[in-house]
Design an enzyme around this catalytic site. Structure first.
Site, PDB file in Angstrom:
ATOM      1  N   ASP A 118      68.577  51.443  34.345  1.00 51.83           N
ATOM      2  CA  ASP A 118      67.732  52.573  33.963  1.00 51.83           C
ATOM      3  C   ASP A 118      66.405  52.101  33.380  1.00 51.83           C
ATOM      4  O   ASP A 118      66.254  50.956  32.950  1.00 51.83           O
ATOM      5  CB  ASP A 118      68.465  53.479  32.973  1.00 51.83           C
ATOM      6  CG  ASP A 118      68.962  52.733  31.729  1.00 51.83           C
ATOM      7  OD1 ASP A 118      69.311  51.536  31.856  1.00 51.83           O
ATOM      8  OD2 ASP A 118      69.007  53.331  30.642  1.00 51.83           O
ATOM      9  N   GLU A 176      71.818  52.614  29.963  1.00 58.19           N
ATOM     10  CA  GLU A 176      71.964  51.721  28.807  1.00 58.19           C
ATOM     11  C   GLU A 176      71.082  52.170  27.652  1.00 58.19           C
ATOM     12  O   GLU A 176      71.427  51.973  26.485  1.00 58.19           O
ATOM     13  CB  GLU A 176      71.597  50.283  29.203  1.00 58.19           C
ATOM     14  CG  GLU A 176      71.914  49.250  28.139  1.00 58.19           C
ATOM     15  CD  GLU A 176      70.876  49.151  27.029  1.00 58.19           C
ATOM     16  OE1 GLU A 176      71.267  48.956  25.860  1.00 58.19           O
ATOM     17  OE2 GLU A 176      69.665  49.289  27.321  1.00 58.19           O
ATOM     18  N   GLU A 177      69.949  52.802  27.965  1.00 59.99           N
ATOM     19  CA  GLU A 177      68.965  53.140  26.941  1.00 59.99           C
ATOM     20  C   GLU A 177      69.264  54.440  26.205  1.00 59.99           C
ATOM     21  O   GLU A 177      68.515  54.812  25.300  1.00 59.99           O
ATOM     22  CB  GLU A 177      67.564  53.260  27.585  1.00 59.99           C
ATOM     23  CG  GLU A 177      67.041  51.989  28.229  1.00 59.99           C
ATOM     24  CD  GLU A 177      66.605  50.946  27.215  1.00 59.99           C
ATOM     25  OE1 GLU A 177      66.694  51.226  26.003  1.00 59.99           O
ATOM     26  OE2 GLU A 177      66.166  49.860  27.630  1.00 59.99           O
ATOM     27  N   HIS A 403      59.849  47.543  25.676  1.00 57.51           N
ATOM     28  CA  HIS A 403      59.643  48.931  25.251  1.00 57.51           C
ATOM     29  C   HIS A 403      58.177  49.217  24.953  1.00 57.51           C
ATOM     30  O   HIS A 403      57.865  50.101  24.144  1.00 57.51           O
ATOM     31  CB  HIS A 403      60.522  49.278  24.048  1.00 57.51           C
ATOM     32  CG  HIS A 403      61.988  49.351  24.371  1.00 57.51           C
ATOM     33  ND1 HIS A 403      62.806  50.362  23.932  1.00 57.51           N
ATOM     34  CD2 HIS A 403      62.779  48.547  25.115  1.00 57.51           C
ATOM     35  CE1 HIS A 403      64.036  50.173  24.381  1.00 57.51           C
ATOM     36  NE2 HIS A 403      64.046  49.057  25.102  1.00 57.51           N
TER      37      HIS A 403
END
Length: 436
Positions: A118, A176-177, A403
């Site tokens: 993702d 996962e995020e 990020h």
């Protein structure tokens, strides 16, 4: 971005298979492997598919999808698996995929390799030909590289399936995020009901480490992560007459301060923990105190017992503080991700294997971080190792952190990532290697 010609080369039909090894090369491969020259075998195959893996990475980077919306990503992965004649199950815990490469005696030992797929809700700022075409969505954490490396390792291992023993599971994980975490949902969906790995391995990009290098660490290497969502309620009113109202702004502010005192005064000082509030919404005005305040934050901890104890203290402190100011508070404190705990035996073996492949000077010590990873759900159940893959190189010396809008790997890191996953799989398939 992959061209139509490149896609046609990768996505092979079941009726007409295109081999990227000639018969003579395959015979040479068998001889290398049978003579225990596995390192040379991996190097040869990794060199052969490097450009393919880079193009897979670029395609994934250009077409990112956020957590639990990875439909096109999953379709792309499935096409490559179909072309390689690698069997798989799909739609596990969302768009998750479990594929397998089986050698001789497939149940003799089973190794699990995991890659997340993702992306994040970030507008990409990199000026590259393969920058994201999806507005405000970007692979800003390296999951595109993780997936490309796992597909490359799958290609290598699949070419060797007739001359290896055991099974390698290829786990392409969604979400996962975002809580509750794709790893958690895949486990709930019975990903390992039919076949369960003896150990699991995952790698993650790191911009502090140079391309060609990796880093390992035993024990707790990443913290647990729990979200905190609060709504402080009271009787709002005129800011000039606080005696007639319940000051929700003051109550919410004191909650934040009181919770920080839990970390400084009530936490076991030998256990790392962090509590941060990044959202505080008081929709009033200069002279208006609103009826309610919204807050959101995160709690991180590196010990499960301390995590449970502190979460109860956090809940009680919030309630008591709100009541002290004549307010109430809605508390939403769901269970988030567990800490990532690397099995000492598996991790030490993996570190030694990495030194065999890359050399001692290219294998370092993994820095512990208060960031989190839902790979912790897998590591809770299965002896595992989670290591760092260096992605900083000549092409991205000023790359941004994970990020951020400027995150971008150096593509030369992909070959190292492919080799590592394939090499670790082969070494751990050896039944003489201790994993318990």
């Amino acid at each position: 971005m992959l061209t139509k010609k490149e896609i046609a080369f990768i996505i092979l039909t079941k009726k007409q298979r295109i081999y990227w090894l000639s018969n003579q090369e395959y015979i040479s491969l068998q001889k290398l492997f049978l003579n225990k020259e596995m390192k040379e075998t991996i190097e040869m195959l990794a060199n052969r598919i490097e450009s393919i893996v880079i193009n897979i990475y670029k395609h994934l980077h250009q077409h990112p999808e956020p957590s639990f919306a990875e439909k096109e990503t999953a379709d792309f992965i499935e096409e490559i698996l179909q072309g390689e004649n690698i069997p798989y199950r799909k739609n596990i815990g969302g768009y998750g995929i479990l594929a397998r490469v089986e050698g001789k005696n497939p149940t003799s030992r089973i190794i699990g390799l995991r890659a997340d797929m993702d992306a994040l809700l970030i507008e990409e700022a990199n000026n590259v030909p393969f920058r994201s075409v999806n507005p405000h969505v970007m692979h800003a954490c390296g999951h595109d590289a993780h997936t490309a490396c796992l597909l490359g390792a799958a290609m290598i291992l699949n070419r060797m399936r007739e001359i290896i023993e055991g099974t390698v599971l290829l786990i392409f994980q969604p979400g996962e995020e975002k809580a509750p975490g794709g790893a958690n949902l895949m486990l709930q969906d019975g990903i390992f009901d039919d076949i369960k790995p003896d150990i699991m391995i995952a790698q993650h990009t790191n911009t502090d480490i140079a391309c060609g290098d990796v880093a390992f660490g035993s024990g707790c290497v990443m913290a647990s992560a729990d979200e905190i969502h609060l709504t402080v309620r009271g009787k709002g009113g005129h800011g000039a007459m606080p005696h007639r109202i319940n000051d929700t702004v003051l109550a919410a502010s004191q909650i934040v301060v009181s919770l920080q005192q839990i970390i400084s005064r009530r936490r076991n000082p030998f256990v790392p923990a962090v509590l941060t509030f990044g959202r505080f919404i008081a929709d009033g005005a200069t002279n208006i105190i609103p009826d309610q305040i919204s807050l959101s934050g995160t709690f991180r901890c590196m010990d499960e017992k301390e995590r449970i104890r502190l979460k109860e203290l956090i809940r009680n402190t919030i309630k008591a503080t709100a009541e002290a100011y004549g307010c109430s508070c809605d508390i939403h404190l769901p269970n988030g991700y567990p800490a990532v705990i690397n099995d000492p035996i598996v991790t030490e073996s993996a570190r030694k294997f990495a030194e065999e492949l890359l050399g001692d000077n290219h294998v370092g010590k993994m820095e512990k971080r208060m960031t989190s990873e839902d790979f912790g759900f897998f590591a809770e159940r299965i002896p595992s190792t989670f290591y760092r893959l260096g992605v900083k190189g000549p092409s991205n010396p000023e790359c941004g952190e994970q990020h951020t809008a400027h995150f971008l790997i150096d593509e030369s890191a992909l070959k190292t990532g492919v080799k590592m996953l394939a090499w670790l799989s082969l070494r751990f398939l050896d039944k003489n290697i201790r994993i318990r």
